[in-house]
Design a protein around this motif. Sequence first.
Motif, PDB file in Angstrom:
ATOM      1  N   THR A  84      29.351  40.010  44.274  1.00 44.90           N
ATOM      2  CA  THR A  84      29.518  41.330  43.651  1.00 44.90           C
ATOM      3  C   THR A  84      30.806  41.431  42.830  1.00 44.90           C
ATOM      4  O   THR A  84      31.751  40.676  43.027  1.00 44.90           O
ATOM      5  CB  THR A  84      29.523  42.436  44.729  1.00 44.90           C
ATOM      6  N   TYR A  85      30.813  42.421  41.963  1.00 44.63           N
ATOM      7  CA  TYR A  85      31.935  42.632  41.041  1.00 44.63           C
ATOM      8  C   TYR A  85      33.268  42.780  41.779  1.00 44.63           C
ATOM      9  O   TYR A  85      34.275  42.216  41.355  1.00 44.63           O
ATOM     10  CB  TYR A  85      31.658  43.883  40.194  1.00 44.63           C
ATOM     11  N   ASP A  86      33.261  43.535  42.902  1.00 42.27           N
ATOM     12  CA  ASP A  86      34.553  43.790  43.564  1.00 42.27           C
ATOM     13  C   ASP A  86      35.223  42.505  44.042  1.00 42.27           C
ATOM     14  O   ASP A  86      36.447  42.430  44.136  1.00 42.27           O
ATOM     15  CB  ASP A  86      34.398  44.814  44.712  1.00 42.27           C
ATOM     16  N   ARG A  92      38.378  34.871  39.452  1.00 42.98           N
ATOM     17  CA  ARG A  92      37.389  34.304  38.540  1.00 42.98           C
ATOM     18  C   ARG A  92      36.651  33.113  39.144  1.00 42.98           C
ATOM     19  O   ARG A  92      35.490  32.868  38.841  1.00 42.98           O
ATOM     20  CB  ARG A  92      38.090  33.797  37.269  1.00 42.98           C
ATOM     21  N   ALA A  93      37.377  32.362  39.992  1.00 48.47           N
ATOM     22  CA  ALA A  93      36.776  31.142  40.547  1.00 48.47           C
ATOM     23  C   ALA A  93      35.574  31.443  41.434  1.00 48.47           C
ATOM     24  O   ALA A  93      34.853  30.520  41.837  1.00 48.47           O
ATOM     25  CB  ALA A  93      37.827  30.341  41.313  1.00 48.47           C
ATOM     26  N   SER A  94      35.302  32.731  41.701  1.00 43.01           N
ATOM     27  CA  SER A  94      34.085  33.090  42.447  1.00 43.01           C
ATOM     28  C   SER A  94      32.845  32.584  41.719  1.00 43.01           C
ATOM     29  O   SER A  94      31.782  32.424  42.324  1.00 43.01           O
ATOM     30  CB  SER A  94      33.957  34.614  42.593  1.00 43.01           C
ATOM     31  N   PRO A 113      32.753  37.321  35.307  1.00 39.99           N
ATOM     32  CA  PRO A 113      34.170  37.439  35.633  1.00 39.99           C
ATOM     33  C   PRO A 113      34.966  38.292  34.630  1.00 39.99           C
ATOM     34  O   PRO A 113      35.946  38.893  34.996  1.00 39.99           O
ATOM     35  CB  PRO A 113      34.686  36.000  35.624  1.00 39.99           C
ATOM     36  N   GLY A 114      34.551  38.324  33.373  1.00 42.58           N
ATOM     37  CA  GLY A 114      35.335  39.090  32.394  1.00 42.58           C
ATOM     38  C   GLY A 114      36.601  38.353  32.002  1.00 42.58           C
ATOM     39  O   GLY A 114      36.798  37.195  32.363  1.00 42.58           O
ATOM     40  N   PRO A 122      35.599  32.629  28.887  1.00 42.68           N
ATOM     41  CA  PRO A 122      34.163  32.842  29.079  1.00 42.68           C
ATOM     42  C   PRO A 122      33.565  31.817  30.050  1.00 42.68           C
ATOM     43  O   PRO A 122      34.215  30.830  30.412  1.00 42.68           O
ATOM     44  CB  PRO A 122      33.590  32.624  27.677  1.00 42.68           C
ATOM     45  N   VAL A 123      32.303  32.067  30.465  1.00 39.79           N
ATOM     46  CA  VAL A 123      31.595  31.105  31.322  1.00 39.79           C
ATOM     47  C   VAL A 123      30.315  30.628  30.621  1.00 39.79           C
ATOM     48  O   VAL A 123      29.387  30.155  31.268  1.00 39.79           O
ATOM     49  CB  VAL A 123      31.272  31.673  32.725  1.00 39.79           C
TER      50      VAL A 123
END
Length: 421
Positions: A84-86, A92-94, A113-114, A122-123
């Motif tokens: 999830t976003y939170d 970012r490494a999530s 990640p934004g 970017p990804v």
Amino acid sequence: MDYLKIQGESIIKGEIAITGAKNAALPLLASTILASNNVVISNLPNVVDIKTLLKLLRMLGAKFDHKVNDITINTSELDKTEATYDIVKTMRASILVLGPLLARFGHCEVSLPGGCAIGQRPVDLHLKALEHMGAVIEIKSGYIKATAPDGLKGATIVFDKITVTGTENIVMAAALAHGNTTIINAAKEPEVVQLCEVLRDAGVEISGIGTNTLEVKGSGGKLLEFKPFSVIPDRIEAGTYLCAGAITNSVLKVTNVIPKHLEAMLVKFEDMGFKIEREENAVTILPATKIKPIHITTTEYPGFPTDMQAQFMAVCTIAEGVSIIDEKLFENRFMHVSELCRMGADISLNGTVATVVGTPNKLFGTDVMATDLRASSALVLAALVANGETKVHRIYHLDRGYDRLEEKLTNLGANILREKE
Ligand code: UD1
């Protein structure tokens, strides 16, 4: 919120044991999503980013027994596939769970990640590669929704740019895919190498480890049997403490390191006039008679790491002459420049190039703000030699990646206190 209060001009010397590498531990923890058994990991760094990823893994359904630097993790009952976003917004490494979740379950949702303080980041390369492997990817409401109903298929991936977490994501996805995957222009960072070695020890056939072309034979959906392993030492933590030795021009030894991983930095220290002693698992920096300016261009491993750019810039501020630092990887990784200038440094920026006019004994203590993980440590380094007291605010950035930094520096003779705002 905590800040660090640092009295400058203290004498520093001694020895520091380096902990496990955060950037190795993150993909390794994500890779446990591919495991059928209990995974036993030692030398885990005790830093916030690791706790964040463990929180995410727990949300997905992982069970673990975690004791500071050791963990036994079991993902056999994972029952959720959403990051999830939170969580992703704090780290970012999530994004590293994307490849393994998709490979294991055939679907997942990971928040985009934004941007972040050091650039856009970017990804797109991760996503394009997964699409080549048969994934259907949709970006909706800020989430990456990925599906591969028939499982991922081996493919030839050519990365347009070398990407560390991108390579790691695809190696993990390929490990469970149907068929062979070839990754061309892969990252060769030691952290990528360890991930490949751990997966190989878990039964995945991987060749080309440590080169820019990796070939991975997928298990066809079969989960992997991991062997126990120990996380490699953190080359960035080691480099940061060697910079503490350099900026204070003192004798400082880092132990529990792999000197080969530090070579690009060690050569720069030697160019600056410091003596470097390399032992099997330790490196010592010895004082220079005159600290000379240097030229640095950040690049992929085995070149000079972008994650050490800020710390070397701090050292350059006290060199006798003009240093040039070219940041090639991240377009906005100079947030520490204005803070170092607040401490009396003379640094000008032109695009990706920083010109540092070094002057010994010129820095002075003041209030500064940490802006990202490595920028924070650069400010702490500058504070060690500044005249007077420096307060480094927003050190939650520092806590993401350094294990007890102030305690380790205090043990060397620095005068640092952690206080509340
Ligand atoms: C990793 C490290 C980070 C380090 C960086 C570069 C981890 C958890 N983090 O970050 O500490 O600073 O490598 O060594 O290991 N790019 C794209 N599209 C993509 C992916 C990357 O354009 O899909 C660009 C990035 O914006 C950047 C370059 O490629 O300019 C390299 O980035 P990448 O290697 O992916 O960095 P990370 O893996 O995020």
